[in-house]
Design an enzyme around this catalytic site. Structure first.
Site, PDB file in Angstrom:
ATOM      1  N   GLU A  38       0.821  -1.212   0.000  1.00 14.91           N
ATOM      2  CA  GLU A  38       0.000   0.000   0.000  1.00 14.91           C
ATOM      3  C   GLU A  38       0.855   1.262   0.000  1.00 14.91           C
ATOM      4  O   GLU A  38       0.501   2.264  -0.639  1.00 14.91           O
ATOM      5  CB  GLU A  38      -0.943   0.003   1.209  1.00 14.91           C
ATOM      6  N   TYR A 121      -6.289   6.381   4.831  1.00 13.15           N
ATOM      7  CA  TYR A 121      -6.465   5.358   3.798  1.00 13.15           C
ATOM      8  C   TYR A 121      -5.615   4.127   4.092  1.00 13.15           C
ATOM      9  O   TYR A 121      -6.105   2.988   4.055  1.00 13.15           O
ATOM     10  CB  TYR A 121      -6.102   5.891   2.406  1.00 13.15           C
ATOM     11  N   ASP A 139      -9.373   5.798  -1.303  1.00 11.89           N
ATOM     12  CA  ASP A 139      -8.359   6.514  -2.076  1.00 11.89           C
ATOM     13  C   ASP A 139      -9.016   7.142  -3.297  1.00 11.89           C
ATOM     14  O   ASP A 139     -10.245   7.187  -3.414  1.00 11.89           O
ATOM     15  CB  ASP A 139      -7.220   5.565  -2.469  1.00 11.89           C
TER      16      ASP A 139
END
Length: 364
Positions: A38, A121, A139
């Site tokens: 991520e 996020y 996102d």
């Protein structure tokens, strides 16, 4: 939950389970892998990240391995991905996890959110994907999908819109399916509900998409434009070695803090705003480069223009003109570190992307 929302969650989940991509960080449930992926995927395409992720995990397979590694090795492994503060923050957070949680990513949103470099996020993505917790992970892809499907005209650049989207996304998560559902939302935005040419006829939730039905799929989401990056003109010196340094060029290390901290680069200077490339003679450019570098303890004689390059950061656009130079004297000031670097050193030292490109051309 009304029928439109139930339909969305049901059909999206079915589509994802039948069509999800085989990505290296999905092959096993590992919170550390989810976390690294991520961070890498911020501002970076999936296809670009895949080989970086596999090399990075091969070199730093655990939180402890990343925490204990020299920063220079971490930056080198990240070289080419850009946004290098991500790598530094990731390593800092890995050290926090090692010291505070025994090297195990905690199954606790507050603890994960408190780690260096992890925002709403990323914490939502880790908690939902790695631990199947019903947390939203919103996102740009997700906001685009939700804006179109529910025909939302709120400006997605505003923090209040993101908060609203997070509440909406959380309502949509089917019980016990947070991991697959949040990845499905991201997947739909990446593959189908794309920014400029959405493939509406292939979309699993097109039947109830309000944006499509209103003909607004190319208008939504609404987003105010960010300020363009500020242009900066820079002159760089390609100083080639002689004698024992034959085949190498002189490079310097950037300061310990700030943009591109501790990375290596060709010596270069920021040209004053009133000076421009157009209309300036080579002699004038040589004089600016010579006097500016001399003030830093690097006495060079510019010889010729070699090539131009450019690179855009989030807020700055570098326009770089590179000159071949002969070195007269080197007495660095302000503890700046210089080194002669050839292809072998390039394998060890971490350079910003623009200098990687330039030096690959020089050494090819």
């Amino acid at each position: 939950m009304d029928e439109q929302k139930r339909y969305f969650s049901r059909e999206l989940l079915l589509w994802y389970r039948a069509n999800k991509r085989d990505l290296p960080w999905r092959r096993q449930s590992n919170p550390y892998y989810t976390w690294v992926s991520e961070i890498m995927l911020q501002q970076t395409r999936v296809e670009t990240v895949k080989p970086y992720f596999e090399r990075f995990i091969g070199k730093f397979p655990t939180v402890e391995a990343l925490a204990d590694a020299p920063e220079e090795e971490v930056l080198k492994a990240w070289e080419g991905l850009g946004y290098y503060s991500r790598a530094r923050n990731l390593q800092t957070a890995a050290r926090e996890v090692k010291e505070q949680y025994g090297g195990q990513v905690p199954n606790d949103k507050a603890k994960v959110s408190a780690l260096k470099g992890i925002g709403p996020y990323t914490s939502g993505a880790i908690m939902s994907i790695a631990f199947n917790r019903p947390e939203p992970a919103v996102d740009g892809n997700v906001m685009r999908v939700l804006s179109r499907y529910f025909r939302l005209h709120d400006d997605i650049a505003k923090p209040s819109t993101r908060v609203h989207m997070e509440h909406l996304a959380q309502e949509l998560i089917p019980e016990g399916c947070a991991s697959d559902f949040n990845q499905a939302l991201m997947e739909l935005g990446a593959l189908v509900c794309t920014p400029k040419s959405p493939s509406c006829l292939l979309c699993p939730v097109m039947e109830h998409c309000e944006g499509r039905m209103a003909g607004e799929e190319l208008i939504l989401p609404i987003k105010t434009k960010a300020k363009p990056p500020k242009p900066e003109l820079r002159y760089a010196a390609l100083i080639e070695g002689t004698g024992e340094h034959e085949g190498k060029v002189l490079v310097r290390q950037r300061p310990d803090t700030g943009l591109l901290a501790k990375m290596w680069e060709l010596p270069h200077i920021l040209v004053p705003k009133q000076v421009g490339i157009v209309g300036m003679s080579d002699a004038e450019s040589y004089a600016i480069l010579h006097h500016s570098l001399q003030a830093e303890g690097v006495d060079v004689a510019p010889v010729e223009h070699w090539m131009d390059a450019e690179h855009t950061f989030s807020h700055i656009h570098w326009q770089m003109r590179v000159y071949r130079c002969n070195l007269r004297n080197l007495q660095p000031k302000d503890n700046t570190v210089y080194k002669w670097a050839g292809p072998e050193e390039m394998e060890e030292l971490a350079f910003p992307n623009v200098f990687v490109r330039l030096l690959k051309i020089r050494f090819q």
